[in-house]
Design an enzyme around this catalytic site. Structure first.
Site, short mmCIF file in Angstrom:
data_model
loop_
_atom_site.label_atom_id
_atom_site.label_comp_id
_atom_site.label_asym_id
_atom_site.label_seq_id
_atom_site.Cartn_x
_atom_site.Cartn_y
_atom_site.Cartn_z
N HIS A 72 -16.92 -12.28 1.02
CA HIS A 72 -16.47 -13.13 2.28
C HIS A 72 -16.94 -12.42 3.71
O HIS A 72 -16.83 -11.21 3.70
CB HIS A 72 -14.82 -13.03 2.25
CG HIS A 72 -14.33 -14.01 1.29
ND1 HIS A 72 -13.04 -14.30 1.24
CD2 HIS A 72 -14.78 -14.70 0.38
CE1 HIS A 72 -12.61 -15.22 0.47
NE2 HIS A 72 -13.76 -15.29 -0.23
N TYR A 201 -4.38 -15.96 6.50
CA TYR A 201 -3.01 -15.27 7.02
C TYR A 201 -2.53 -16.11 7.86
O TYR A 201 -2.58 -16.28 9.05
CB TYR A 201 -3.37 -13.79 7.88
CG TYR A 201 -3.93 -13.02 6.70
CD1 TYR A 201 -3.16 -11.80 5.97
CD2 TYR A 201 -5.32 -12.97 6.35
CE1 TYR A 201 -3.78 -11.21 5.08
CE2 TYR A 201 -5.87 -12.05 5.72
CZ TYR A 201 -5.27 -11.15 5.00
OH TYR A 201 -5.62 -10.33 4.08
N PRO A 293 0.91 -4.99 2.00
CA PRO A 293 -0.37 -5.66 1.68
C PRO A 293 -0.86 -6.62 2.75
O PRO A 293 -2.25 -6.80 2.47
CB PRO A 293 0.17 -6.20 0.42
CG PRO A 293 1.47 -6.64 0.80
CD PRO A 293 1.92 -5.56 1.53
N LYS A 297 -5.18 -2.95 2.48
CA LYS A 297 -5.64 -1.53 2.39
C LYS A 297 -5.38 -0.74 1.15
O LYS A 297 -5.63 0.46 1.14
CB LYS A 297 -5.21 -1.05 3.65
CG LYS A 297 -5.83 -1.54 4.97
CD LYS A 297 -7.06 -1.52 4.88
CE LYS A 297 -7.68 -2.30 5.92
NZ LYS A 297 -9.29 -2.54 5.59
N TYR A 385 -10.36 -4.38 9.26
CA TYR A 385 -10.20 -5.43 8.17
C TYR A 385 -11.26 -4.85 7.06
O TYR A 385 -11.02 -4.82 5.85
CB TYR A 385 -10.32 -6.82 8.50
CG TYR A 385 -9.57 -7.72 7.25
CD1 TYR A 385 -8.36 -8.06 6.91
CD2 TYR A 385 -10.65 -8.24 6.33
CE1 TYR A 385 -8.05 -8.40 5.88
CE2 TYR A 385 -10.14 -8.98 5.24
CZ TYR A 385 -9.00 -9.15 4.90
OH TYR A 385 -8.42 -10.03 4.05
#
Length: 394
Positions: A72, A201, A293, A297, A385
């Site tokens: 991704h 998200y 979560p 990480k 990220y």
């Protein structure tokens, strides 16, 4: 029994460390209180940073990941009806993440350990650590009704938050930092195609939601629920209806529903213990720190601990660098706290808090608008990220 490194815990952190050490000729024994089937049955996250992917490749367990993992180069934030794409590759100079389930990582590592003929003791009872502040630590356990004593040079505590490793350190030697959040994540696994090619998200007035995946045919979805919520209260129909309500309309229209394979609720907490070592015991992964979560990480932080510990132990056995021992905690904690910060930021700004006042909600909105309204803000999100650089031990 005698080994060089005793590893407590056969989760991905312990197995990865064992595999890396084995390839360097450093003998190790893994001790796990559960069965192998139980370890494989735990459903966990599946977003791997590039540093974690590289470490798995160095361990020689990347073949199936390379075939089945999904690269991704971005993800989305859905802020009510507004969708913002975080271009990971474009903002970080080409860095990406890999979607490959933790269960599959564990399966690959288990297979490699069996192929190497390395020793793993599953279903070990009464595991205890001794003489950790001496040059001759040892581990005792009960296996099939017999007492076993394992002498070693070093102990790696990779046995999670509830494991014996951290509890073996005198309480007056540790400082604990913790935040418990007033909600959890209700997760559902379903054999349905993901609603989107990339993770979404979603921050919504009804609460947070996450659209994730394990493969192109296996989806993992999450809903923010109260901490005291009961999973039995959530039928599949109720879950799908609530998920659709928390997604932008154009995303909800594409949602493919189906029966759940697994459903569970995970509490959210931030936790760090300092230092991450005591004598010849080194803590790694959830034994030393837990992150919500939201920032993906948890597994990656465990892998970064393993990276540091692997290089430390290699330096000791190859070059006699015992001076490196005292640097382990310092190096790990620098990265741990940066990951804790990012996970806290994502959690604090994407979730709804039941006691939140209008002022705090407005600050939340302003923070997200600022962070997503400039290249600098987007770059900060993207850099965190994909994972901050792994630090060199030397």
């Amino acid at each position: 029994m005698r080994t060089q490194v005793a590893i407590i815990g056969a989760g991905p952190a312990g197995l990865l460390l064992g595999q890396l050490l084995q390839r360097q000729g450093i003998d190790n024994v893994i001790i796990e209180r559960r069965s192998g089937d139980y370890v494989l049955g735990r459903i966990r996250a599946g977003v791997l940073e590039q540093g974690t992917v590289d470490l798995l490749r160095e361990a020689g367990v990347d073949q199936r990941m390379a075939q089945e993992g999904i690269v991704h180069d971005g993800f989305e934030l859905a802020l009510d009806q507004r969708r913002v794409r975080i271009d990971l590759a474009g903002l970080t100079g080409g860095k990406t993440v890999m979607v490959y389930g933790q269960t599959e990582v564990t399966r690959d590592l288990m297979a490699a350990r069996v192929a190497a003929g390395a020793t793993t003791i599953y279903e070990a009872d009464e595991v205890a650590l001794h003489a950790l502040d001496t040059e001759r630590p040892r581990v005792t356990l009960e296996k099939d009704g017999e007492h076993v004593e394992l002498e070693c040079d070093y102990v790696a505590g990779c046995d999670g938050f509830h494991g014996v490793s951290r509890r073996s350190i005198p309480k007056d030697r540790l400082k604990t930092f913790e935040r418990v959040y007033p909600f959890g994540w209700l997760g559902m696994l379903s054999e349905t195609p993901p609603v989107n090619d990339e993770l979404i998200y979603s921050s919504h007035a009804r609460g947070f939601a996450l659209c994730s995946m394990r493969s192109r045919h296996l989806s993992r979805y999450y809903l923010q629920v109260p901490a005291e919520e009961n999973v039995e209260a959530w039928s599949d129909d109720r879950f799908w209806t609530e998920l659709a309500a928390r997604l932008p309309n154009d995303v909800a229209e594409r949602l493919v529903t189906g029966p759940s394979i697994e459903k569970s609720i995970a509490p959210l907490r931030s936790f760090v213990v300092e230092p991450m070592q005591y004598g010849r015991l080194f803590l790694a992964g959830d034994a030393a720190h837990i992150v919500p979560p939201t920032g993906a990480k948890g597994l990656n932080l465990a892998a970064s601990d393993v990276h540091t510990l692997y290089h430390l132990l290699t330096g000791i056995y190859r070059d006699g660098r015992t001076d490196l021992i005292t640097r382990y905690s310092e190096i790990c904690l620098r990265r741990v706290w940066k990951a804790e910060r990012f996970s806290w930021w994502m959690t604090a700004n994407l979730h709804r808090f039941s006691d939140q006042e209008n002022f705090e909600r407005r600050l939340q909105q302003a923070e997200l608008e600022y962070a997503t309204g400039s290249r600098a803000g987007l770059t900060t999100i993207a850099e965190n990220y994909v994972g901050l650089p792994l630090e060199a031990l030397m």
